[in-house]
Design a protein around this motif. Structure first.
Motif, mmCIF file in Angstrom:
data_model
loop_
_atom_site.group_PDB
_atom_site.id
_atom_site.type_symbol
_atom_site.label_atom_id
_atom_site.label_comp_id
_atom_site.label_asym_id
_atom_site.label_seq_id
_atom_site.Cartn_x
_atom_site.Cartn_y
_atom_site.Cartn_z
ATOM 1 N N LEU A 232 0.821 -1.209 0.000
ATOM 2 C CA LEU A 232 0.000 0.000 0.000
ATOM 3 C C LEU A 232 0.859 1.265 0.000
ATOM 4 O O LEU A 232 0.538 2.233 -0.683
ATOM 5 N N LEU A 233 1.973 1.245 0.733
ATOM 6 C CA LEU A 233 2.903 2.376 0.670
ATOM 7 C C LEU A 233 3.379 2.599 -0.759
ATOM 8 O O LEU A 233 3.370 3.710 -1.279
ATOM 9 N N ASN A 234 3.819 1.527 -1.389
ATOM 10 C CA ASN A 234 4.322 1.628 -2.756
ATOM 11 C C ASN A 234 3.224 2.015 -3.732
ATOM 12 O O ASN A 234 3.456 2.766 -4.679
ATOM 13 N N LYS A 235 2.014 1.538 -3.492
ATOM 14 C CA LYS A 235 0.899 1.902 -4.356
ATOM 15 C C LYS A 235 0.620 3.405 -4.250
ATOM 16 O O LYS A 235 0.360 4.065 -5.258
ATOM 17 N N PHE A 236 0.685 3.946 -3.052
ATOM 18 C CA PHE A 236 0.516 5.389 -2.877
ATOM 19 C C PHE A 236 1.576 6.138 -3.681
ATOM 20 O O PHE A 236 1.262 7.032 -4.462
ATOM 21 N N LEU A 237 2.827 5.793 -3.478
ATOM 22 C CA LEU A 237 3.928 6.468 -4.164
ATOM 23 C C LEU A 237 3.778 6.365 -5.676
ATOM 24 O O LEU A 237 3.957 7.347 -6.399
ATOM 25 N N LEU B 159 9.052 10.344 -6.759
ATOM 26 C CA LEU B 159 7.964 11.213 -6.307
ATOM 27 C C LEU B 159 8.509 12.462 -5.619
ATOM 28 O O LEU B 159 8.080 13.576 -5.912
ATOM 29 N N PHE B 160 9.461 12.287 -4.741
ATOM 30 C CA PHE B 160 9.968 13.442 -4.011
ATOM 31 C C PHE B 160 10.805 14.358 -4.893
ATOM 32 O O PHE B 160 10.835 15.570 -4.666
ATOM 33 N N ILE B 161 11.449 13.826 -5.925
ATOM 34 C CA ILE B 161 12.094 14.695 -6.916
ATOM 35 C C ILE B 161 11.038 15.549 -7.599
ATOM 36 O O ILE B 161 11.212 16.759 -7.748
ATOM 37 N N PRO C 285 12.871 9.193 4.798
ATOM 38 C CA PRO C 285 13.731 8.235 5.503
ATOM 39 C C PRO C 285 12.920 7.200 6.293
ATOM 40 O O PRO C 285 13.263 6.019 6.310
ATOM 41 N N ALA C 286 11.838 7.635 6.927
ATOM 42 C CA ALA C 286 10.984 6.682 7.647
ATOM 43 C C ALA C 286 10.322 5.718 6.672
ATOM 44 O O ALA C 286 10.229 4.518 6.943
ATOM 45 N N LEU C 287 9.861 6.229 5.531
ATOM 46 C CA LEU C 287 9.249 5.353 4.528
ATOM 47 C C LEU C 287 10.248 4.303 4.055
ATOM 48 O O LEU C 287 9.906 3.129 3.907
ATOM 49 N N PHE C 288 11.497 4.716 3.819
ATOM 50 C CA PHE C 288 12.542 3.773 3.422
ATOM 51 C C PHE C 288 12.716 2.704 4.497
ATOM 52 O O PHE C 288 12.797 1.518 4.196
ATOM 53 N N GLY C 289 12.740 3.125 5.754
ATOM 54 C CA GLY C 289 12.873 2.179 6.857
ATOM 55 C C GLY C 289 11.718 1.208 6.967
ATOM 56 O O GLY C 289 11.879 0.092 7.460
ATOM 57 N N MET C 290 10.548 1.625 6.485
ATOM 58 C CA MET C 290 9.368 0.746 6.497
ATOM 59 C C MET C 290 9.356 -0.204 5.308
ATOM 60 O O MET C 290 8.487 -1.058 5.211
ATOM 61 N N GLY C 291 10.269 -0.015 4.380
ATOM 62 C CA GLY C 291 10.341 -0.899 3.226
ATOM 63 C C GLY C 291 9.725 -0.345 1.962
ATOM 64 O O GLY C 291 9.572 -1.071 0.984
ATOM 65 N N ALA C 292 9.380 0.950 1.944
ATOM 66 C CA ALA C 292 8.905 1.556 0.699
ATOM 67 C C ALA C 292 10.043 1.511 -0.311
ATOM 68 O O ALA C 292 11.207 1.702 0.046
#
Length: 119
Positions: A5-10, A85-87, A70-77
């Protein structure tokens, strides 16, 4: 936690310029709207098919709502999804390659093995 779901959002936000701008300007509202309207849609499916059970966890919702990559990366995104997306959202606020450098700096505390990005 749902890395899917995180990846789907991104993924879905990054592919819609209007959602990118909305997420930049109103991250918490965009996360709430996306979870209500998009989270349960089946990707790449024509028609109104959807599921009913997908929900973000509170920590996922908060990391998305605060642009905490950074938190998203730590969660496995997936790092490529967060980076693209952030770029799209923040590159304009930095000198050339400035956001990419900032992204790398903020994730530099991670060492191998990185968090698992498998969904």
């Amino acid at each position: 936690m749902s890395k899917y779901l995180l990846n789907k959002f991104l993924y879905t936000v990054d592919r819609d310029p209007e959602l990118v701008e909305r997420y930049r300007e109103d991250p918490r509202g965009t996360v709430e709207m996306w979870e209500a309207e998009y989270a349960n849609r089946i990707l790449n499916c024509v028609g109104g098919e959807s599921s009913t059970w997908l929900r973000l966890e509170d920590d996922e919702r908060e990391a998305l709502a605060t642009h905490d990559y950074p938190a998203l990366f730590g969660m496995g995104a997936h790092p490529f999804l967060t980076l693209t997306l952030f770029i799209a959202m923040f590159e304009r606020d930095h000198e050339p390659m400035g956001f990419q450098t900032e992204y790398a700096r903020r994730l530099s505390h991670w060492t191998l093995p990185y968090p698992d990005i498998a969904t």
